[in-house]
Design a protein around this motif. Structure first.
Motif, PDB file in Angstrom:
ATOM      1  N   LEU A   1       0.434  11.529   1.144  1.00 12.10           N
ATOM      2  CA  LEU A   1       1.710  12.039   0.911  1.00 12.10           C
ATOM      3  C   LEU A   1       1.818  13.351   1.781  1.00 12.10           C
ATOM      4  O   LEU A   1       2.833  13.592   2.368  1.00 12.10           O
ATOM      5  CB  LEU A   1       1.728  12.268  -0.526  1.00 12.10           C
ATOM      6  N   MET A   2       1.145  14.206   1.680  1.00 12.47           N
ATOM      7  CA  MET A   2       1.071  15.630   2.301  1.00 12.47           C
ATOM      8  C   MET A   2       0.845  15.383   3.829  1.00 12.47           C
ATOM      9  O   MET A   2       1.337  16.433   4.381  1.00 12.47           O
ATOM     10  CB  MET A   2      -0.038  16.438   1.614  1.00 12.47           C
ATOM     11  N   LEU A   3       0.267  14.239   4.270  1.00 12.92           N
ATOM     12  CA  LEU A   3       0.400  14.185   5.630  1.00 12.92           C
ATOM     13  C   LEU A   3       1.680  13.661   6.433  1.00 12.92           C
ATOM     14  O   LEU A   3       1.794  14.140   7.672  1.00 12.92           O
ATOM     15  CB  LEU A   3      -0.760  12.967   6.095  1.00 12.92           C
ATOM     16  N   LEU A   4       2.385  13.037   5.463  1.00 10.45           N
ATOM     17  CA  LEU A   4       3.661  12.572   6.014  1.00 10.45           C
ATOM     18  C   LEU A   4       4.661  13.770   6.070  1.00 10.45           C
ATOM     19  O   LEU A   4       4.382  15.064   5.424  1.00 10.45           O
ATOM     20  CB  LEU A   4       4.368  11.702   4.990  1.00 10.45           C
TER      21      LEU A   4
ATOM     22  N   TRP B   1       8.596   7.514  -1.036  1.00  6.39           N
ATOM     23  CA  TRP B   1       7.161   7.247  -1.597  1.00  6.39           C
ATOM     24  C   TRP B   1       6.807   7.822  -2.887  1.00  6.39           C
ATOM     25  O   TRP B   1       6.025   7.139  -3.789  1.00  6.39           O
ATOM     26  CB  TRP B   1       6.221   7.754  -0.716  1.00  6.39           C
ATOM     27  N   MET B   2       7.295   8.815  -3.282  1.00  7.76           N
ATOM     28  CA  MET B   2       7.107   9.524  -4.430  1.00  7.76           C
ATOM     29  C   MET B   2       7.665   9.012  -5.424  1.00  7.76           C
ATOM     30  O   MET B   2       7.192   8.668  -6.773  1.00  7.76           O
ATOM     31  CB  MET B   2       7.496  10.913  -4.403  1.00  7.76           C
ATOM     32  N   ARG B   3       8.837   8.294  -5.044  1.00  8.00           N
ATOM     33  CA  ARG B   3       9.745   7.694  -6.171  1.00  8.00           C
ATOM     34  C   ARG B   3       9.175   6.217  -6.510  1.00  8.00           C
ATOM     35  O   ARG B   3       9.582   5.587  -7.618  1.00  8.00           O
ATOM     36  CB  ARG B   3      11.111   7.581  -5.704  1.00  8.00           C
ATOM     37  N   MET B   4       8.211   6.005  -5.898  1.00  8.99           N
ATOM     38  CA  MET B   4       7.675   4.471  -5.647  1.00  8.99           C
ATOM     39  C   MET B   4       6.655   4.585  -6.891  1.00  8.99           C
ATOM     40  O   MET B   4       6.484   3.459  -7.489  1.00  8.99           O
ATOM     41  CB  MET B   4       7.159   3.981  -4.521  1.00  8.99           C
ATOM     42  N   LEU B   5       6.101   5.710  -7.432  1.00  3.98           N
ATOM     43  CA  LEU B   5       4.968   5.591  -8.081  1.00  3.98           C
ATOM     44  C   LEU B   5       5.498   5.736  -9.699  1.00  3.98           C
ATOM     45  O   LEU B   5       6.574   6.076  -9.950  1.00  3.98           O
ATOM     46  CB  LEU B   5       4.263   6.944  -8.037  1.00  3.98           C
ATOM     47  N   ALA B   6       4.689   4.945 -10.415  1.00  5.07           N
ATOM     48  CA  ALA B   6       5.013   4.844 -11.738  1.00  5.07           C
ATOM     49  C   ALA B   6       4.614   6.278 -12.350  1.00  5.07           C
ATOM     50  O   ALA B   6       3.724   7.052 -11.950  1.00  5.07           O
ATOM     51  CB  ALA B   6       3.948   3.857 -12.564  1.00  5.07           C
ATOM     52  N   PRO B   7       5.125   6.629 -13.734  1.00  2.00           N
ATOM     53  CA  PRO B   7       5.078   7.991 -14.042  1.00  2.00           C
ATOM     54  C   PRO B   7       3.588   8.541 -14.183  1.00  2.00           C
ATOM     55  O   PRO B   7       3.104   9.617 -13.869  1.00  2.00           O
ATOM     56  CB  PRO B   7       5.802   8.238 -15.333  1.00  2.00           C
ATOM     57  N   ASP B   8       2.782   7.550 -14.562  1.00  2.00           N
ATOM     58  CA  ASP B   8       1.276   8.050 -15.009  1.00  2.00           C
ATOM     59  C   ASP B   8       0.669   8.390 -13.697  1.00  2.00           C
ATOM     60  O   ASP B   8      -0.359   8.764 -13.544  1.00  2.00           O
ATOM     61  CB  ASP B   8       0.685   7.177 -15.999  1.00  2.00           C
ATOM     62  N   ASP B   9       1.076   7.251 -12.773  1.00  2.00           N
ATOM     63  CA  ASP B   9       0.287   7.385 -11.498  1.00  2.00           C
ATOM     64  C   ASP B   9       0.918   8.796 -10.569  1.00  2.00           C
ATOM     65  O   ASP B   9       0.005   9.429  -9.927  1.00  2.00           O
ATOM     66  CB  ASP B   9       0.599   6.123 -10.466  1.00  2.00           C
TER      67      ASP B   9
ATOM     68  N   LEU C   1       7.125  17.250  -7.359  1.00  6.74           N
ATOM     69  CA  LEU C   1       7.807  17.109  -8.809  1.00  6.74           C
ATOM     70  C   LEU C   1       9.330  17.342  -8.351  1.00  6.74           C
ATOM     71  O   LEU C   1      10.164  16.378  -9.114  1.00  6.74           O
ATOM     72  CB  LEU C   1       7.466  17.976  -9.522  1.00  6.74           C
ATOM     73  N   ALA C   2       9.931  17.997  -7.476  1.00  6.52           N
ATOM     74  CA  ALA C   2      11.245  18.115  -7.391  1.00  6.52           C
ATOM     75  C   ALA C   2      11.932  16.979  -6.544  1.00  6.52           C
ATOM     76  O   ALA C   2      13.158  16.708  -6.496  1.00  6.52           O
ATOM     77  CB  ALA C   2      11.616  19.414  -6.415  1.00  6.52           C
ATOM     78  N   LEU C   3      11.033  16.067  -5.984  1.00  6.45           N
ATOM     79  CA  LEU C   3      11.625  14.925  -5.302  1.00  6.45           C
ATOM     80  C   LEU C   3      11.804  13.603  -6.223  1.00  6.45           C
ATOM     81  O   LEU C   3      12.550  12.592  -6.046  1.00  6.45           O
ATOM     82  CB  LEU C   3      10.622  14.369  -4.380  1.00  6.45           C
ATOM     83  N   LEU C   4      11.346  13.788  -7.408  1.00  5.02           N
ATOM     84  CA  LEU C   4      11.626  12.731  -8.652  1.00  5.02           C
ATOM     85  C   LEU C   4      13.016  12.912  -9.134  1.00  5.02           C
ATOM     86  O   LEU C   4      13.525  14.226  -9.096  1.00  5.02           O
ATOM     87  CB  LEU C   4      10.676  12.924  -9.683  1.00  5.02           C
ATOM     88  N   ASP C   5      13.611  11.821  -9.611  1.00  8.97           N
ATOM     89  CA  ASP C   5      14.932  12.077 -10.252  1.00  8.97           C
ATOM     90  C   ASP C   5      14.690  12.564 -11.753  1.00  8.97           C
ATOM     91  O   ASP C   5      13.523  12.498 -12.187  1.00  8.97           O
ATOM     92  CB  ASP C   5      15.752  10.617 -10.532  1.00  8.97           C
ATOM     93  N   GLU C   6      15.890  13.117 -12.229  1.00  3.66           N
ATOM     94  CA  GLU C   6      15.740  13.802 -13.423  1.00  3.66           C
ATOM     95  C   GLU C   6      15.025  13.273 -14.619  1.00  3.66           C
ATOM     96  O   GLU C   6      13.843  13.830 -15.209  1.00  3.66           O
ATOM     97  CB  GLU C   6      17.139  14.123 -14.092  1.00  3.66           C
ATOM     98  N   ALA C   7      15.125  11.957 -14.856  1.00  3.05           N
ATOM     99  CA  ALA C   7      14.419  11.238 -15.841  1.00  3.05           C
ATOM    100  C   ALA C   7      12.775  11.108 -15.754  1.00  3.05           C
ATOM    101  O   ALA C   7      12.049  11.405 -16.741  1.00  3.05           O
ATOM    102  CB  ALA C   7      15.076   9.626 -16.211  1.00  3.05           C
ATOM    103  N   ASN C   8      12.518  10.906 -14.456  1.00  3.95           N
ATOM    104  CA  ASN C   8      11.240  10.582 -14.279  1.00  3.95           C
ATOM    105  C   ASN C   8      10.636  12.254 -14.139  1.00  3.95           C
ATOM    106  O   ASN C   8       9.289  12.085 -14.714  1.00  3.95           O
ATOM    107  CB  ASN C   8      10.969   9.981 -12.974  1.00  3.95           C
ATOM    108  N   ARG C   9      11.165  13.007 -13.554  1.00  2.62           N
ATOM    109  CA  ARG C   9      10.449  14.305 -13.472  1.00  2.62           C
ATOM    110  C   ARG C   9      10.085  14.841 -15.074  1.00  2.62           C
ATOM    111  O   ARG C   9       8.920  15.295 -15.239  1.00  2.62           O
ATOM    112  CB  ARG C   9      11.451  15.270 -13.115  1.00  2.62           C
TER     113      ARG C   9
END
Lengths: 435, 435
Positions: free
Chosen positions: A46-49, A57-65, A82-90
């Motif tokens: 992710l940091m290479l991208l 990609w960040m939003r594809m992950l389940a919260p625990d992952d 963390l800022a890339l996630l939507d409100e609920a997931n964050r």
């Protein structure tokens, strides 16, 4: 399959190669590949991208992952991702991050299947069918009341095979095995070992359900704990990172600390031996057997501590078994010490007869030297097995990790005592002849 | 919950207590309890029951559990218990017994969910619903052709969420990860670790499906392998039985064998030291540091071999990484040896200044003795880390288990070399003064 092959080679690729390989995949492959990477590798990729393409990609992950991934990056990057996630997931991910990584709470997923007890089975199945996309597992369905109290659990299989018109309450099992949020992951993995669960619910002290820990998290935990224990037993701090990936200096710190501590402890052997300098000067032959004697104590201690540490990790031996362990090791120590004693005695007497190994001064006393070595071995091996088996129990009692009773630690402990035993036996057996 | 409490206490009960506790349960509890016992305990309980009441319990077991149980009893009892099964099950269990216990084939269950590729999804679900009782898991559904070739797999979740009128072939995934019957269980567990599967299909060399290995079998395997590795690393044969349960003499054999072998190897230290008897006689002070020097080599070797063994078990380090490992350990060995060397030098010089520890003869040469110890430590620690890290790789290359590169084994190897290094350094540094 190219993807699994790439998985295998992944850690050996340079950064640019990783990026190129990832970009060469079509979207479906890339998604599959991404979802199968370990948290550490996901974070790195992710940091290479470039920053602007991280969000999907960040939003594809389940919260625990996502939470696992965020634990692998530094604080600044964590904020950005963390800022890339939507409100609920964050919010959900932040809650998970608040748990200690080694707690049940830190392992859990909040995406579990929940139904009400008065639902009909066919309603519950329909509801599950709609929710399935968003759940970690649909194979265990948890029955909660309005205040999220855990009332029972039903497997999908049970719901699936129950009559459609029956009510969830009548199908569910109401004796649910659950764990508390703060439960240590090692204890959680012992639970999984005991029952063959796919998942276990995590509850707070009010029995309100917080999430589930699934079996696949536990295989990782079992591996992790075994690695930590092995490394501690090898006489160092647990690395917490793969051997080929950990920074050289971090590794050096984790090894150098214990190595220096053991070295300082081992210095006592020089002090102990200086008390017997006069004896050594009179009978240099005594010095020849010092490594043999003390290493035998260390080896037998290492065997005993391995057995007890591993048995404690698996829950086979507990504090209250201390007496049974002592009794076993007392007998084992005497038997093994006797065995080595006989071998040692024979070897010394035979070698002297055949090769006059121990010179002319000591020669006539080869039998006595052999007896000194034999009696010392019994004492040293006995002490080694007792110290090795008791140290893990003692460490647990004092609140430390039993796995720290490492082979080198036990050996150091036994070396000093072994020398005292050896020279004491020598002065009794050889007094009046060589000494 | 009384049943889980009884599970915890089970192994500490006497035979009569076990029987009484089991008989005191109502049938439902007894069935639950029985199904959750480990194979070893199930076998024991079954043999405690009178012969005429064993049949229903034996028939309650799934074929793979029955096969596990039968591996715990002797040949005569095996025949008796096998005869209690009905024809079909007996055949299935016999097939499972034919696989080696540590193969994928020995772990597998034959009760998997199978459907045809041209079935409609709702038919498949209906079919599963009827079969569910008899299957190990219904969560993975395998798609087979008429000759039992594995064409694809669908999760229950996928079928569950697919449109009812669609066809299995269009829902299934046709890139199936499978294992061969003869695959070693350690390799199978690495596969589970890599992917987060609940189960993996076992196929023969014609790609015909034979059974499935489920995740809960794998947690046991991971534990088992970690225990074996730990015990080998502790310098003994793997016990294969719980510490408090193994017969005393069996344990003694497994420990005594390696302990004697190490002892014979360690005898070379006496031989090595006898070559330096003249030097010791001239400067007894040299003997004082023998345990310190050789134990430092052993400790650093034990650290290195732990790291490499564990990394190999997890698949992080392979044969082709040998060069990277050497480079890391070369650097680590020099750094750690230098660290111990400085500590050793300071301690010797300081102690001599403050306490005249090393007597008047050696006193004026304390600096030179310190230098001897320091240089020896660098050499010995370097040799220890290299030997400790290479030995597991070498053992694998020769077809042995890398975990046999135990702390005691490495220590023994390093002890002899350490002595030679120490006395060689001594004769160079102290030549003309003390020697």
């Amino acid at each position: 399959m190219p993807i699994s092959a790439l998985h295998d080679r992944w850690q050996r690729l340079e950064d640019e190669e990783k990026l190129a390989a990832f970009r060469a995949m079509d979207l479906e492959d890339a998604e599959e590949f991404f979802s199968q990477l370990a948290a550490r590798d996901t974070a790195e990729l992710l940091m290479l991208l470039p920053a602007h393409s991280r969000k999907p990609w960040m939003r594809m992950l389940a919260p625990d992952d996502a939470a696992d991934l965020l634990q692998e990056v530094d604080a600044e990057q964590r904020g950005e991702l963390l800022a890339l996630l939507d409100e609920a997931n964050r919010k959900e991910v932040s809650v998970l991050l608040a748990y200690a990584e080694d707690d049940a709470g830190g392992l859990m997923s909040t995406r579990f299947a929940r139904v009400r007890p008065d639902m009909r089975v066919d309603e519950a199945l329909l509801y599950l069918r709609r929710q399935a996309q968003h759940l970690e597992t649909i194979y265990y369905v948890y029955v909660l009341d309005g205040a999220q109290h855990l009332l029972g659990v039903a497997t999908l299989r049970e719901l699936f095979t129950a009559p459609s018109h029956s009510v969830v309450r009548d199908v569910m099992c109401d004796e649910v095995v659950s764990v508390f949020e703060e439960m240590d992951q090692e204890a959680v993995s012992r639970l999984f070992r005991h029952y063959s669960f796919l998942a276990v619910p995590v509850v707070d002290d009010q029995k309100r359900m917080k999430g589930i820990v699934t079996m696949d998290d536990i295989v990782d935990v079992v591996d992790e704990e075994a690695t930590e224990d092995a490394q501690k037993f090898g006489g160092m701090e647990a690395l917490d990172e793969p051997y080929l990936e950990i920074a050289f200096w971090s590794m050096l710190k984790k090894r150098g600390g214990w190595l220096s501590a053991l070295f300082l402890g081992e210095m006592l052997t020089a002090t102990a031996m200086s008390y017997f300098e006069a004896e050594i000067a009179k009978a240099v032959v005594l010095a020849l057997f010092v490594p043999l004697i003390i290493s035998s104590g260390g080896n037998s201690g290492s065997q005993a501590s391995t057995l007890v540490i591993r048995a404690m990790a698996l829950g086979e031996v507990r504090m209250r078994d201390a007496f049974r362990v002592v009794r076993r090791e007392l007998a084992a120590g005497l038997a093994l010490g006797g065995l080595l004693g006989v071998i040692g005695l024979m070897r010394i007497v035979l070698w002297q007869r055949m090769f006059h190994t121990y010179g002319t001064a000591a020669g006539p006393n080869a039998g006595l030297i052999g007896a000194t070595v034999a009696f010392s071995l019994i004492g040293v091996v006995l002490f080694g097995t007792l110290a090795g088996s008791m140290l893990p129990l003692l460490l647990r009692k004092l609140g430390f990790d039993p796995a720290s009773a490492s082979a080198p630690f036990v050996a150091t402990l036994v070396d000093v005592t072994g020398l005292v035993i050896y020279f004491t036996v020598a002065s009794v057996v050889l007094g009046g002849t060589l000494l």
